[in-house]
Design a protein around this motif. Structure first.
Motif, PDB file in Angstrom:
ATOM      1  N   CYS A  78      -5.202  51.739   5.746  1.00  0.00           N
ATOM      2  CA  CYS A  78      -3.804  52.075   5.963  1.00  0.00           C
ATOM      3  C   CYS A  78      -3.210  52.163   4.752  1.00  0.00           C
ATOM      4  CB  CYS A  78      -3.233  50.778   6.819  1.00  0.00           C
ATOM      5  SG  CYS A  78      -1.537  51.128   7.404  1.00  0.00           S
ATOM      6  N   GLU A  79      -2.548  53.214   4.637  1.00  0.00           N
ATOM      7  CA  GLU A  79      -1.656  53.473   3.548  1.00  0.00           C
ATOM      8  C   GLU A  79      -0.419  52.815   3.178  1.00  0.00           C
ATOM      9  OE1 GLU A  79      -0.296  57.434   0.871  1.00  0.00           O
ATOM     10  OE2 GLU A  79      -0.612  57.743   3.181  1.00  0.00           O
ATOM     11  N   HIS A  80       0.052  51.934   4.358  1.00  0.00           N
ATOM     12  CA  HIS A  80       1.276  51.200   4.248  1.00  0.00           C
ATOM     13  C   HIS A  80       1.101  50.051   3.126  1.00  0.00           C
ATOM     14  CE1 HIS A  80       3.062  52.083   8.384  1.00  0.00           C
ATOM     15  NE2 HIS A  80       3.444  53.084   7.444  1.00  0.00           N
ATOM     16  N   GLY A  81       0.048  49.630   2.962  1.00  0.00           N
ATOM     17  CA  GLY A  81      -0.397  48.770   1.649  1.00  0.00           C
ATOM     18  C   GLY A  81       0.109  47.168   2.099  1.00  0.00           C
ATOM     19  N   CYS A  82       0.228  46.737   3.278  1.00  0.00           N
ATOM     20  CA  CYS A  82       0.586  45.485   3.647  1.00  0.00           C
ATOM     21  C   CYS A  82      -0.221  44.744   2.898  1.00  0.00           C
ATOM     22  CB  CYS A  82       0.956  45.025   5.015  1.00  0.00           C
ATOM     23  SG  CYS A  82       2.114  46.267   5.640  1.00  0.00           S
ATOM     24  N   VAL A  83       0.213  43.659   1.849  1.00  0.00           N
ATOM     25  CA  VAL A  83      -0.814  42.898   1.250  1.00  0.00           C
ATOM     26  C   VAL A  83      -1.417  41.843   2.109  1.00  0.00           C
ATOM     27  CG1 VAL A  83       0.905  41.148   0.402  1.00  0.00           C
ATOM     28  CG2 VAL A  83      -1.118  41.225  -0.737  1.00  0.00           C
ATOM     29  N   TYR A  84      -0.605  41.310   3.387  1.00  0.00           N
ATOM     30  CA  TYR A  84      -1.091  40.399   4.187  1.00  0.00           C
ATOM     31  C   TYR A  84      -1.995  40.987   5.467  1.00  0.00           C
ATOM     32  CZ  TYR A  84       2.791  42.506   6.404  1.00  0.00           C
ATOM     33  OH  TYR A  84       3.599  43.398   7.157  1.00  0.00           O
ATOM     34  N   CYS A  85      -2.278  42.190   5.336  1.00  0.00           N
ATOM     35  CA  CYS A  85      -2.864  42.607   6.510  1.00  0.00           C
ATOM     36  C   CYS A  85      -4.247  42.189   6.975  1.00  0.00           C
ATOM     37  CB  CYS A  85      -3.061  44.223   6.556  1.00  0.00           C
ATOM     38  SG  CYS A  85      -3.782  45.114   7.899  1.00  0.00           S
ATOM     39  N   PHE A  86      -4.363  41.709   8.180  1.00  0.00           N
ATOM     40  CA  PHE A  86      -5.516  40.957   8.652  1.00  0.00           C
ATOM     41  C   PHE A  86      -6.675  41.918   8.635  1.00  0.00           C
ATOM     42  CE2 PHE A  86      -3.506  42.108  12.308  1.00  0.00           C
ATOM     43  CZ  PHE A  86      -4.572  42.735  13.210  1.00  0.00           C
ATOM     44  N   ALA A  87      -6.473  43.237   8.801  1.00  0.00           N
ATOM     45  CA  ALA A  87      -7.266  44.072   9.124  1.00  0.00           C
ATOM     46  C   ALA A  87      -8.140  44.543   7.727  1.00  0.00           C
ATOM     47  CB  ALA A  87      -6.812  45.607   9.710  1.00  0.00           C
ATOM     48  N   ARG A  88      -7.524  44.170   6.649  1.00  0.00           N
ATOM     49  CA  ARG A  88      -8.433  44.584   5.306  1.00  0.00           C
ATOM     50  C   ARG A  88      -9.842  44.316   5.294  1.00  0.00           C
ATOM     51  NH1 ARG A  88      -5.466  45.979   0.833  1.00  0.00           N
ATOM     52  NH2 ARG A  88      -3.159  45.862   0.853  1.00  0.00           N
TER      53      ARG A  88
END
Length: 359
Positions: A78-88
């Motif tokens: 995901c290009e949104h780049g949310c640092v907290y994203c649980f999908a990383r």
């Protein structure tokens, strides 16, 4: 590669590292050779998109704490780049890093609409709401070019199939024509995630997501079109964004949302270290307190994946947030449960076949 900031300009990126995924046997690290004085300007880290031909697109789950049993992901990463994203951590399954790779090395699935049409047409298929946006955002920036989400919606609309969408992207406004028509048939609901109302904090945590004010405008536009909208205060970061819980809910209500929800910050696998690195860089004075609150809510661990615990945590701090949420939604007149969507209208799509129709 570790210390990726030495090799690229990282403006607009959520992570500053690219540690190897947990399945990789080797890791590569950049080393300072002492020749920085003559180095050329660092190049910008650009987004790379590859295409994937999926064999199936509907993913089924049996998670007892999820309100859906099937979902679709038009994109990986995901290009949104949310640092907290649980999908990383899911990027590690592809041999890539949950760090910068997750937000710069993306995979699009342009054949997903055709595959979905085939799956919906299967004789044994039984309609139930499909969730989209539960892993990566279907309205991330590359959707503007690939238009996979719009095509998926058209397939679902033609088949009278219910869909629940979660997004932070303003690009969803492009598809209001389809969504409004589906809403009239009771086939759609949308959740807009608002993590904070602080534009500076949002830019640091989720660098390529529309600003909080813009997301509230999306809620207004959708609700004005008759589309049921939920304001999602997710994730709440203890001692950083959770003081804004009531303000987020009120702003969402004022914009037109009629239901609300919240989720506590989750740090599965590689996300924990990425988030801790981010806190050390941007909020070193609060990093220890934030991680202490999270550990309190997960039995001394940074994250507990147990059913019914992973979304909210346990203990006094989690209970305080939950009580604040209950009081706020009651005061604001917000619901916590959405009306059920209709499944009785479903009509399987027709797919091309070598067998001719009799009539």
């Amino acid at each position: 590669m570790d210390h990726e900031h030495r090799r690229y300009k990282l403006a607009g990126r959520g992570c500053s590292s690219n540690h190897a995924g947990r399945f990789e046997a080797l890791a590569v690290a950049a080393v300072d050779d002492g020749w920085d004085g003559d180095a050329e300007p660092l190049p910008v880290l650009r987004t790379e998109v590859r295409l994937e031909v999926p064999r199936s697109v509907i993913t089924y789950n049996k998670s007892p704490d999820l309100p859906f049993d099937r979902s679709i992901n038009p994109y990986r990463g995901c290009e949104h780049g949310c640092v907290y994203c649980f999908a990383r951590p899911s990027h590690a399954y592809l041999g890539m890093s949950p760090g910068l790779d997750f937000e710069t090395r993306l995979i699009a699935r342009p054949d997903a609409p055709d595959v979905l049409r085939r799956e919906l047409a299967a004789k044994r298929y039984v309609a139930a709401p499909i969730a989209i946006g539960t892993n990566t955002d279907p309205y991330q920036p590359i959707e503007k070019e690939h238009r996979i989400m719009r095509s998926l919606l058209q397939v679902l609309s033609d088949a009278n199939h219910p869909v629940a969408i979660v997004t932070k992207g303003s690009l969803i406004e492009r598809d209001i024509d389809i969504l409004a028509d589906m809403a009239q048939r009771g086939l759609v609901r949308v959740g807009i995630s608002v993590t904070t109302l602080d534009a500076k904090l949002a830019r640091l945590m989720e660098p390529r997501v529309p600003a909080p004010k813009r997301r509230l405008q999306v809620i207004h536009a959708l609700s004005q079109a008759g589309i049921p909208v939920r304001v999602m205060a997710s994730p709440m970061v203890p001692a950083l964004s959770d003081p804004e819980l009531e303000a987020i809910l009120e702003a969402g209500r004022d914009a037109g949302a009629r239901t609300a929800s919240w989720i506590m910050l989750r740090l599965p696998r590689e996300v924990s270290q990425l988030m801790q690195d981010w806190l050390a860089q941007h909020y070193p004075d609060r990093a220890g307190r934030i991680m202490a609150r999270l550990c309190e809510m997960h039995g001394g661990k940074e994250y507990d994946a147990q059913w019914h615990r992973r979304m909210r945590g346990e203990g006094p701090y989690a209970e305080i947030i939950q009580q604040r949420f209950k009081l706020a939604v009651k005061r604001l007149g917000l619901a916590t449960l959405s009306p059920p969507m209709r499944c009785d209208l479903f009509r399987p799509p027709k797919v091309a076949s070598a067998q001719l129709d009799l009539f």
